[in-house]
Motif scaffolding. Structure first.
Motif: not given
Length: 371
Positions: A237-242, A267-268, A326-331
């Protein structure tokens, strides 16, 4: 990082109670529940039940040796989660954002450092050869397969020996943070990337020049805070922004993400929010991440004000990120994505020391090891 008054609730919600219930003896598990929820009982899904209070006799039961290991590992993970980031904003679709690609950073090392300081992220191409990336990709996949196929008996033995090979990662389902050793092809890759003389590369000494410009005469003193890999499978899943660290006047750490394959939108890929490594953004961000007082409309307004860059890195590319960004790994909707990464401590930073990151306890290296 300063401790928020709601941190106890945040930690209790992040604990895998089902896993603890399976691994701890009954008395120790009840005692841990009593520590987090005095006078209450709680089921393994984390829902409060106000009756059947624990007795003093139950809390006084002795722990087994295995209990101590499980509790210690859980507490260490929670502390690291709080230091790295217990502050995040979730529940908002990344795909709805105006996503543009993270472009290559051009110009001199000095220009690149200025870009990192203002944007919080830079990108360099062709840092490692295709053949080296493919060898690393194959080896990481092999190692993960072996580790995941170990029997419960072997896993229990490693736990007793306190072998820690995986780190904390947001949205853990179908994601792994697997530690790497500074040996063999991994040592060769680091030496190639961080040495001034890079044979058969269009980017000779790019990273070494960059970090010497960033850290100045103290560059060789920069120690590795992390050396690991991120493996993201379809279904993640997409990670929360952090951010990885809270705001400080001087960036405490910088993370280098190396793509071991071409990465596309399915590919996330990592999403970066450039320009969010500032005090003003963190103050606003903390309001929404730490409190439930703000409406979804206010959170959306904050997120809508930001820029978004997707890290569609090519094999051998690196993205370097300020830990405050701030960043996140996507789905991940397509296929496995693997990144090798390492985090360097900023020798110019003199603030509070952060807990050890994702690396083997025995790893003790710095930029000075690669000249």
């Amino acid at each position: 990082m300063e401790t928020d008054s709601s941190s106890s609730d945040d930690e209790s919600n992040s604990i895998d109670w089902g896993n603890l219930g399976e691994n701890l003896s009954g008395g120790a598990f009840d005692a841990l529940l009593e520590c987090y929820f005095p006078g209450e009982n709680i089921d393994t899904n984390g829902d409060h039940i106000m009756d059947n209070k624990l007795s003093d006799a139950t809390v006084a039961l002795a722990y087994t040796e295995k209990d101590y290991d499980v509790i210690s590992e859980t507490v260490a993970r929670l502390k690291l989660a709080d230091m790295k980031n217990d502050r995040s904003i979730s529940g908002f679709s990344i795909e709805d954002r105006d996503l543009t690609n993270l472009e290559y950073t051009l110009g001199s090392a000095s220009d690149a450092v200025e870009t990192l300081k203002t944007e919080g992220v830079v990108r360099f191409g062709n840092i490692l050869s295709s053949a080296a990336c493919e060898a690393l990709l194959h080896d990481i996949n092999e190692k993960l397969t072996v580790k995941m196929s170990k029997s419960e008996v072997v896993q229990e033995q490693e736990q007793e020996e306190k072998v820690k090979e995986f780190g904390f990662i947001h949205s853990r389902a179908h994601r792994w943070d697997m530690y790497l050793r500074n040996e063999g092809i991994y040592n060769e890759a680091l030496a190639h990337m961080l040495n001034m003389k890079q044979e058969n590369s269009d980017q000779q000494g790019t990273l070494r020049s960059f970090f010497e410009e960033l850290f100045g005469k103290n560059a060789n003193e920069s120690k590795f805070h992390e050396f690991s890999s991120i493996v993201c499978d379809p279904g993640a899943a997409c990670q929360p922004i952090h951010p990885d660290t809270s705001y400080t006047d001087v960036a405490p750490q910088y993370t280098v993400f190396l793509a071991l394959q071409d990465i596309d939108e399915e590919m996330g890929r990592t999403i970066f929010l450039p320009g969010t490594n500032t005090e003003a953004v963190h103050e606003e961000y903390d309001k929404h991440a730490k409190s439930n007082k703000y409406s979804s409309t206010e959170k959306e307004r904050f997120l809508a004000q930001q820029k978004y860059r997707q890290g569609l890195l090519k094999k051998g590319d690196v993205a370097i990120m300020d830990s405050r960004t701030l960043h996140c790994g996507s789905e991940n909707r397509k296929s496995r994505r693997v990144l090798l990464y390492f985090t360097l401590r900023n020798p110019l930073y003199s603030g509070p020391v952060f807990p050890e990151g994702s690396k083997l306890e025995s790893l003790d290296i710095s930029l000075g090891n690669f000249q």
